[in-house]
Design a protein around this motif. Structure first.
Motif, PDB file in Angstrom:
ATOM      1  N   ARG A  78       0.832  -1.214   0.000  1.00 45.54           N
ATOM      2  CA  ARG A  78       0.000   0.000   0.000  1.00 45.54           C
ATOM      3  C   ARG A  78       0.863   1.259   0.000  1.00 45.54           C
ATOM      4  O   ARG A  78       0.570   2.211  -0.712  1.00 45.54           O
ATOM      5  N   SER A  82       0.758   3.775  -3.048  1.00 40.28           N
ATOM      6  CA  SER A  82       0.347   5.163  -2.801  1.00 40.28           C
ATOM      7  C   SER A  82       1.342   6.151  -3.378  1.00 40.28           C
ATOM      8  O   SER A  82       0.995   7.288  -3.679  1.00 40.28           O
ATOM      9  N   ALA A 119      -8.396   0.157  -2.119  1.00 38.42           N
ATOM     10  CA  ALA A 119      -8.460   1.047  -0.960  1.00 38.42           C
ATOM     11  C   ALA A 119      -7.557   2.266  -1.163  1.00 38.42           C
ATOM     12  O   ALA A 119      -7.946   3.395  -0.839  1.00 38.42           O
ATOM     13  N   GLU A 123      -8.895   6.155  -1.261  1.00 38.30           N
ATOM     14  CA  GLU A 123      -8.337   7.209  -0.403  1.00 38.30           C
ATOM     15  C   GLU A 123      -7.800   8.361  -1.248  1.00 38.30           C
ATOM     16  O   GLU A 123      -8.006   9.530  -0.915  1.00 38.30           O
ATOM     17  N   ARG A 124      -7.137   8.041  -2.327  1.00 37.23           N
ATOM     18  CA  ARG A 124      -6.576   9.075  -3.210  1.00 37.23           C
ATOM     19  C   ARG A 124      -7.710   9.906  -3.821  1.00 37.23           C
ATOM     20  O   ARG A 124      -7.620  11.132  -3.883  1.00 37.23           O
ATOM     21  N   GLU A 126     -10.656  10.441  -2.663  1.00 35.77           N
ATOM     22  CA  GLU A 126     -11.355  11.241  -1.653  1.00 35.77           C
ATOM     23  C   GLU A 126     -10.582  12.502  -1.303  1.00 35.77           C
ATOM     24  O   GLU A 126     -11.157  13.470  -0.838  1.00 35.77           O
ATOM     25  N   ALA A 127      -9.266  12.457  -1.493  1.00 36.43           N
ATOM     26  CA  ALA A 127      -8.418  13.593  -1.080  1.00 36.43           C
ATOM     27  C   ALA A 127      -8.559  14.782  -2.002  1.00 36.43           C
ATOM     28  O   ALA A 127      -9.054  14.805  -3.035  1.00 36.43           O
TER      29      ALA A 127
END
Length: 127
Positions: A78, A82, A119, A123-124, A126-127
């Motif tokens: 992860r 990322s 996941a 997350e990326r 949503e940022a």
């Protein structure tokens, strides 16, 4: 302990790939043994990224993602997934990499990595 030029280069690469905030958190423990451990890990794991050689940063990134996925080390997978935009690795390349992991390392490793990458992308996004 004074840092060597190689260790400084390894820390610079680690920061470039993972970001200052991550490295600051990882190295924030100030006791001597923790610092020695971080220096060792940085020298060993990130020093290889600073080697001259035919592998590009992008190539090394793909290899690290494949190896961490194959080993089931999803926290490290992860972390590197990322950071893939910093190494020039696209989402499509990671998707394809997971087919290779499935073929050569097994479905469980690839399924776990697929869940992890979904996941990471959520997350990326949503940022």
């Amino acid at each position: 302990m004074e840092q060597t030029e190689q260790l400084r280069a390894a820390y610079a690469m680690r920061r470039a790939m993972l970001g200052d905030a991550y490295v600051d958190r990882a190295t924030g423990d100030t006791d001597e043994t923790s610092q020695q451990f971080q220096d060792h890990i940085t020298s060993m794991a990130w020093g290889v990224w600073t080697r001259e050689g035919v592998l590009s940063t992008r190539d090394r990134s793909l290899l690290v993602m494949a190896m961490t996925a194959a080993l089931g080390r999803m926290e490290e997978f992860r972390l590197h997934a990322s950071s893939s935009s910093r190494t020039g690795v696209s989402d499509a390349e990671i998707d394809e990499l997971l087919f290779q992991v499935a073929a050569y390392c097994g479905a469980p490793a690839a399924i776990s990595a697929r869940r992890a990458i979904k996941a990471v992308r959520a997350e990326r996004d949503e940022a």
